[in-house]
Design a protein around this motif. Structure first.
Motif, PDB file in Angstrom:
ATOM      1  N   SER C  38       2.015  -1.188   7.180  1.00  0.00           N
ATOM      2  CA  SER C  38       2.282  -2.366   7.293  1.00  0.00           C
ATOM      3  C   SER C  38       0.822  -3.151   6.006  1.00  0.00           C
ATOM      4  O   SER C  38       1.880  -4.028   5.322  1.00  0.00           O
ATOM      5  CB  SER C  38       2.319  -3.239   8.316  1.00  0.00           C
ATOM      6  OG  SER C  38       1.384  -2.964   9.256  1.00  0.00           O
ATOM      7  N   ARG C  39      -0.207  -2.980   6.258  1.00  0.00           N
ATOM      8  CA  ARG C  39      -1.080  -3.518   5.393  1.00  0.00           C
ATOM      9  C   ARG C  39      -1.022  -3.463   4.083  1.00  0.00           C
ATOM     10  O   ARG C  39      -1.297  -4.521   2.950  1.00  0.00           O
ATOM     11  CB  ARG C  39      -2.510  -3.458   6.086  1.00  0.00           C
ATOM     12  CG  ARG C  39      -3.477  -4.339   5.867  1.00  0.00           C
ATOM     13  CD  ARG C  39      -5.125  -4.101   6.676  1.00  0.00           C
ATOM     14  NE  ARG C  39      -5.809  -3.151   5.881  1.00  0.00           N
ATOM     15  CZ  ARG C  39      -7.035  -1.917   5.186  1.00  0.00           C
ATOM     16  NH1 ARG C  39      -7.300  -2.585   6.846  1.00  0.00           N
ATOM     17  NH2 ARG C  39      -7.177  -1.773   4.401  1.00  0.00           N
ATOM     18  N   PHE C  40      -0.573  -2.305   3.877  1.00  0.00           N
ATOM     19  CA  PHE C  40      -0.798  -1.563   2.695  1.00  0.00           C
ATOM     20  C   PHE C  40       0.212  -2.303   1.611  1.00  0.00           C
ATOM     21  O   PHE C  40       0.281  -2.963   0.544  1.00  0.00           O
ATOM     22  CB  PHE C  40      -1.205  -0.174   2.258  1.00  0.00           C
ATOM     23  CG  PHE C  40      -2.572   0.583   1.853  1.00  0.00           C
ATOM     24  CD1 PHE C  40      -2.545   0.221   0.892  1.00  0.00           C
ATOM     25  CD2 PHE C  40      -3.612   0.010   3.079  1.00  0.00           C
ATOM     26  CE1 PHE C  40      -4.122   0.723   0.119  1.00  0.00           C
ATOM     27  CE2 PHE C  40      -4.383   0.219   2.599  1.00  0.00           C
ATOM     28  CZ  PHE C  40      -4.705   1.103   1.022  1.00  0.00           C
ATOM     29  N   ASN C  41       0.871  -2.584   2.327  1.00  0.00           N
ATOM     30  CA  ASN C  41       2.572  -2.887   1.441  1.00  0.00           C
ATOM     31  C   ASN C  41       2.301  -4.534   1.055  1.00  0.00           C
ATOM     32  O   ASN C  41       2.997  -4.890   0.080  1.00  0.00           O
ATOM     33  CB  ASN C  41       4.131  -2.592   2.346  1.00  0.00           C
ATOM     34  CG  ASN C  41       4.541  -1.235   2.408  1.00  0.00           C
ATOM     35  OD1 ASN C  41       3.784  -0.495   1.768  1.00  0.00           O
ATOM     36  ND2 ASN C  41       5.438  -0.890   3.270  1.00  0.00           N
ATOM     37  N   ARG C  42       1.946  -4.877   2.190  1.00  0.00           N
ATOM     38  CA  ARG C  42       2.055  -6.594   1.999  1.00  0.00           C
ATOM     39  C   ARG C  42       0.617  -6.864   0.398  1.00  0.00           C
ATOM     40  O   ARG C  42       0.995  -7.856  -0.025  1.00  0.00           O
ATOM     41  CB  ARG C  42       1.138  -7.279   2.662  1.00  0.00           C
ATOM     42  CG  ARG C  42       1.599  -8.521   3.987  1.00  0.00           C
ATOM     43  CD  ARG C  42       1.357  -8.754   4.373  1.00  0.00           C
ATOM     44  NE  ARG C  42       0.981  -8.070   6.271  1.00  0.00           N
ATOM     45  CZ  ARG C  42      -0.011  -7.774   7.246  1.00  0.00           C
ATOM     46  NH1 ARG C  42      -0.965  -8.731   7.204  1.00  0.00           N
ATOM     47  NH2 ARG C  42       0.481  -7.184   7.561  1.00  0.00           N
ATOM     48  N   PHE C  43      -0.182  -6.272   0.779  1.00  0.00           N
ATOM     49  CA  PHE C  43      -1.339  -5.826  -0.449  1.00  0.00           C
ATOM     50  C   PHE C  43      -0.874  -5.442  -1.524  1.00  0.00           C
ATOM     51  O   PHE C  43      -0.654  -6.544  -2.851  1.00  0.00           O
ATOM     52  CB  PHE C  43      -2.483  -4.850  -0.062  1.00  0.00           C
ATOM     53  CG  PHE C  43      -3.316  -4.836  -1.410  1.00  0.00           C
ATOM     54  CD1 PHE C  43      -3.975  -5.691  -1.461  1.00  0.00           C
ATOM     55  CD2 PHE C  43      -3.841  -3.645  -2.172  1.00  0.00           C
ATOM     56  CE1 PHE C  43      -4.874  -5.384  -2.901  1.00  0.00           C
ATOM     57  CE2 PHE C  43      -4.225  -3.274  -3.258  1.00  0.00           C
ATOM     58  CZ  PHE C  43      -5.296  -4.251  -3.219  1.00  0.00           C
ATOM     59  N   ARG C  46       2.047  -8.737  -2.765  1.00  0.00           N
ATOM     60  CA  ARG C  46       0.861  -9.291  -3.401  1.00  0.00           C
ATOM     61  C   ARG C  46       0.465  -9.032  -5.536  1.00  0.00           C
ATOM     62  O   ARG C  46       0.600 -10.140  -5.715  1.00  0.00           O
ATOM     63  CB  ARG C  46      -0.340  -9.556  -2.667  1.00  0.00           C
ATOM     64  CG  ARG C  46      -1.284 -11.395  -2.687  1.00  0.00           C
ATOM     65  CD  ARG C  46      -1.435 -11.964  -1.425  1.00  0.00           C
ATOM     66  NE  ARG C  46      -0.759 -11.560  -0.325  1.00  0.00           N
ATOM     67  CZ  ARG C  46      -1.088 -11.776   0.858  1.00  0.00           C
ATOM     68  NH1 ARG C  46      -3.100 -11.127   0.622  1.00  0.00           N
ATOM     69  NH2 ARG C  46      -0.785 -11.548   1.686  1.00  0.00           N
ATOM     70  N   LEU C  47      -0.039  -7.716  -5.472  1.00  0.00           N
ATOM     71  CA  LEU C  47       0.220  -7.396  -6.419  1.00  0.00           C
ATOM     72  C   LEU C  47       0.960  -7.522  -7.471  1.00  0.00           C
ATOM     73  O   LEU C  47       0.429  -8.196  -8.313  1.00  0.00           O
ATOM     74  CB  LEU C  47      -0.370  -5.828  -6.231  1.00  0.00           C
ATOM     75  CG  LEU C  47      -1.775  -5.652  -5.725  1.00  0.00           C
ATOM     76  CD1 LEU C  47      -2.127  -4.282  -6.073  1.00  0.00           C
ATOM     77  CD2 LEU C  47      -3.127  -6.479  -6.750  1.00  0.00           C
ATOM     78  N   ASP C  48       1.956  -7.063  -7.232  1.00  0.00           N
ATOM     79  CA  ASP C  48       3.445  -7.575  -8.239  1.00  0.00           C
ATOM     80  C   ASP C  48       3.871  -9.119  -8.010  1.00  0.00           C
ATOM     81  O   ASP C  48       3.835  -9.215  -8.864  1.00  0.00           O
ATOM     82  CB  ASP C  48       4.848  -6.984  -7.160  1.00  0.00           C
ATOM     83  CG  ASP C  48       4.769  -5.578  -7.136  1.00  0.00           C
ATOM     84  OD1 ASP C  48       4.420  -5.192  -7.986  1.00  0.00           O
ATOM     85  OD2 ASP C  48       5.446  -4.945  -6.325  1.00  0.00           O
ATOM     86  N   LEU C  49       3.147  -9.640  -6.771  1.00  0.00           N
ATOM     87  CA  LEU C  49       3.679 -11.562  -7.348  1.00  0.00           C
ATOM     88  C   LEU C  49       3.068 -12.010  -8.728  1.00  0.00           C
ATOM     89  O   LEU C  49       3.219 -12.459  -9.737  1.00  0.00           O
ATOM     90  CB  LEU C  49       3.257 -12.541  -5.369  1.00  0.00           C
ATOM     91  CG  LEU C  49       2.985 -13.680  -6.015  1.00  0.00           C
ATOM     92  CD1 LEU C  49       4.569 -13.698  -6.565  1.00  0.00           C
ATOM     93  CD2 LEU C  49       2.374 -14.154  -5.066  1.00  0.00           C
ATOM     94  N   ILE C  50       0.908 -11.661  -8.296  1.00  0.00           N
ATOM     95  CA  ILE C  50      -0.005 -11.650  -9.308  1.00  0.00           C
ATOM     96  C   ILE C  50       0.725 -10.750 -10.657  1.00  0.00           C
ATOM     97  O   ILE C  50       0.418 -11.902 -11.990  1.00  0.00           O
ATOM     98  CB  ILE C  50      -0.888 -11.271  -9.052  1.00  0.00           C
ATOM     99  CG1 ILE C  50      -2.067 -11.699  -8.048  1.00  0.00           C
ATOM    100  CG2 ILE C  50      -2.040 -11.055 -10.575  1.00  0.00           C
ATOM    101  CD1 ILE C  50      -3.278 -11.270  -7.051  1.00  0.00           C
ATOM    102  N   THR C 110      11.563 -12.048  -6.454  1.00  0.00           N
ATOM    103  CA  THR C 110      10.970 -11.042  -5.055  1.00  0.00           C
ATOM    104  C   THR C 110      10.551 -10.855  -3.797  1.00  0.00           C
ATOM    105  O   THR C 110      10.437 -10.338  -2.992  1.00  0.00           O
ATOM    106  CB  THR C 110      10.916  -9.276  -5.890  1.00  0.00           C
ATOM    107  OG1 THR C 110      12.434  -9.811  -6.905  1.00  0.00           O
ATOM    108  CG2 THR C 110      11.770  -8.236  -4.973  1.00  0.00           C
ATOM    109  N   TYR C 111       9.376 -11.774  -4.367  1.00  0.00           N
ATOM    110  CA  TYR C 111       7.894 -11.507  -3.765  1.00  0.00           C
ATOM    111  C   TYR C 111       9.087 -12.396  -2.133  1.00  0.00           C
ATOM    112  O   TYR C 111       8.569 -12.493  -0.887  1.00  0.00           O
ATOM    113  CB  TYR C 111       7.159 -12.582  -3.770  1.00  0.00           C
ATOM    114  CG  TYR C 111       6.275 -12.280  -3.515  1.00  0.00           C
ATOM    115  CD1 TYR C 111       4.527 -11.641  -2.370  1.00  0.00           C
ATOM    116  CD2 TYR C 111       5.604 -13.438  -2.742  1.00  0.00           C
ATOM    117  CE1 TYR C 111       4.275 -11.740  -1.311  1.00  0.00           C
ATOM    118  CE2 TYR C 111       4.250 -14.435  -1.823  1.00  0.00           C
ATOM    119  CZ  TYR C 111       3.480 -12.703  -1.342  1.00  0.00           C
ATOM    120  OH  TYR C 111       2.087 -13.127  -0.175  1.00  0.00           O
TER     121      TYR C 111
END
Lengths: 280, 280, 280, 280
Positions: C38-43, C46-50, C110-111
């Protein structure tokens, strides 16, 4: 019908189907985990039936219009006098409509308890689109440069659609493919209108110079803009459906909550659990 | 054999196979959940064996016909006198038949307990069709426009079939692909006959004007009509098979019901359950 | 901007994205089985958002640069005086950037919690690349041989990328496809620079002879060398990421080991087991 | 090396690999359910390593041969005097070998414990074949008709192989694809030899008339015959492997049976069961 109306008519058909698909498929997708499966499935099957009937009717209208317009062939293929072909252009257009009609009939048969194999409806739709592309491909030989170019751009939408629908035979109910199909149908529809406007200018607008390279460059770019608009429409329709579905879920969630509350306080914990599970 | 018979012969072969497939595959598909697997599997394997033998025999007939017709090469490839090639057209046709023969042999080998990998039969059929397309593609260079066009339409059926069969290597027993293959085989078959009629008119019919654009437009459309007829034939055969299978199920269901009834009333509930499960 | 800068700008964008992907995807792939999901997925989300925001910003910069350079169209499409098109080249480039911008916006959507279907981001990226290819394809008509050739090589990278990304719609998170995409982005980027150097030589370098066959042969080979370098860069980045991830795992393994050891000797067996399982 | 040897060398490489694959993959396939997995897997991994090293060595030999033959470029790319390119043909051939070398290196890296993603080796092989095809495609411009034709037939084998290997990225260890790859490698190899014989006749054989249509028709057909022979070789090798594996199983079954029999009669029932299960 090599005139404005002959392009506006199929263009409108494709726009109607593009818009319809861009609403139908998101509704199905967003309701998937939500409700009793059997009731909704029957509802969607009936929608597919109506879609099939509409497709067949549209195709029939198209065939009759091509055959019985004043300067149409009126079902004559060969001229008795000099053995020449009669109005082949109209006959080709009739053939295009014919395959869409067949696709519509297969949709209807799929609804009946005949055990038509799953995916057959997609195969026939893909074939109808392919036949359209095939006829267009050989349609535009010996035409001016701009005429050829504007039709060859149409072929991208047509063959792209055919391949995409063919993939749906194997990957049924894939929302990305369905929305992609919708966008290509919209693109085809608006592009038919664009072809009409360019080749048969209305209201005394000036003729386009058929050999000007600038015009060809603009038309290429214009095709991309059409697609950008088609994608925007798909996005808007998807958002509207999303908003409606969310809203209805929320309302029905509140109603459920309200009814349950009347049953007394002891059921509260379960109720909130239920409401939550319906909201996500 | 660049004459009517040289097109009617392969055309008939393809029609026979198209019709055969359009009956065989629906039988298998509609009987799938119905009967004891092992008995039916052995039956279908024997059908595949017969199909393979037929394919090999047809191919042999084709090769012999191409080689030993009066004006054939009689197995001579190089003319001894001036080192020129002998009747390359007939040799090319023999090569086409050869690959269908190889495909037939692989079908037969698949039947034997040799552990031929699953999908190998489809691969070889796909290759045979591809080789046919390849030879046709280079066949028609430097021919009149109509001749080229009528053969290039054939290539659509040929390469479409090759791709579709190649997909069957990975998606075996997919009824949609199998019916699609049947329809393309029928299309090829009837189109071979059409090519024969157009290029070598029978019974003193007038020659076609090879460069008339109207003729080319008509031929394109005619190709689509052939396919519409092919699809119709597939649909009729599928319906007939469906009707036969349903009827036989109903009959055997009634029989089962009747026999069980004799065993007394106490078994009634189970009997009706059984009859229902055999009907769906 | 038919000059060096007009090729260096998009080239740099593609190089940045190629490098970024060649680091991002290996990190995700090599960390997959390693940490709390879960922690990594959120990370990563966020990368995809950036990434989406960067894409949209780059696209906006590109559009503005094309429109408002001194000799740009400044948003005028039609010249009011003689009804001719204004700077169509710049408009076409703006259209290319537009679709990359749309792709960026879809990444951002998508985010957000909007239930954008999985795979939509890949579809839009694929479409953006396809539109780029489409515009380039019709871009280079009536140009000198070398100019056409150097752009047609670009099309291989472009359409290859579009197909590969389209496959990612169905095979998401497939590391081979992701690295392939990275390598094609790098290739496109460096090739844009190469086109700039060849067509608009800098620093008074001599012009290339546009019709020399030797130059065309060299350019073909040079394209392959660019790709070899792109593959090398991908390999180096993958190795660096592999080394970093292994090193960090080892370190965190040691730390875990150290902490556990303080708990006393009786836990030793379990500890070593844990350390081992984290190392593989 | 535009001479006979320059075609015989790569042809031999491809034949060696085609033969090797047509033995290796059936061995793996037919032994799959038979033995302890871990021991065999290690054995096959070592085979893959040797294959990778061989590929890299062959590629190196090819590069050195192309560069340092008496009339080769000796690593000079640009002629210092008149800034012309030096022996571009040899440089292009070196580039082809380079990508096969890279593919070999990736095979070796896959063996090392570096976590190279599964499928990477196939991707790089597919890319190497694609680059070969790309270079050949632009190689044959402005050549006589027969020369172009004979090379364009090669491209069918090359691009067919590239696509087939690309599919192996996703469908690994699919025996049909592996045998198909073997057959295309054999075809390429023998066709290289054929090209050599046709374009650079040995032993004072007469030159081929490069523009004779009969020659072109024969070459097309000859290509099909080469493929028929390639398929035959694959079939023979598969049968030989099948026969060897069956024989060894039978022998080891007998041995097991014999040993077990010594343990006394009471184990007989189990023994025969075991022997049977090893035979099927």
């Amino acid at each position: 019908m090599a005139n404005f109306k002959g392009h506006a008519l199929p263009g409108s058909f494709f726009i109607v189907f593009g818009l319809w698909w861009s609403v139908k498929h998101p509704i199905k997708y967003l309701n998937k985990k939500n409700k009793g499966l059997s009731r909704f499935n029957r509802f969607y099957q009936r929608l597919d039936l109506i879609e099939g009937i509409t497709k067949a009717v549209f195709a029939l209208v198209g065939i009759l219009a091509e055959q019985f317009v004043p300067d149409g062939p009126h079902m004559h293929l060969v001229n008795g006098e000099d053995h020449s072909w009669v109005k082949l252009m109209n006959w080709q257009h009739s053939t295009m409509y014919l395959f869409y009609g067949i696709s519509g009939v297969v949709d209807i048969l799929t609804y009946l308890p005949l055990k038509v194999p799953v995916g057959m409806d997609r195969l026939f739709l893909s074939l109808a689109v392919f036949i359209e592309g095939l006829l267009f491909y050989y349609h535009v030989h010996n035409r001016p440069a701009l005429d050829q170019h504007i039709h060859s751009l149409l072929l991208i939408a047509v063959f792209g659609g055919s391949i995409s629908i063919m993939i749906e035979v194997f990957l049924r109910d894939h929302i990305v493919l369905e929305l992609f199909r919708s966008s290509l149908a919209l693109l085809q529809g608006t592009w038919f209108w664009q072809i009409g406007f360019v080749l048969y200018p209305l209201w005394g607008a000036p003729e386009w110079d058929q050999s000007d390279h600038g015009n060809i460059m603009f038309i290429t770019m214009c095709f991309c803009w059409h697609y950008a608009v088609a994608l925007l429409i798909i996005a808007i329709n998807y958002s509207l459906v999303f908003w409606c579905v969310s809203r209805r879920k929320q309302l029905s969630g509140d109603v459920t909550l309200g009814i349950k509350k009347l049953n007394g306080n002891h059921a509260e914990a379960q109720t909130s659990l239920l409401a939550e599970s319906e909201e996500d």
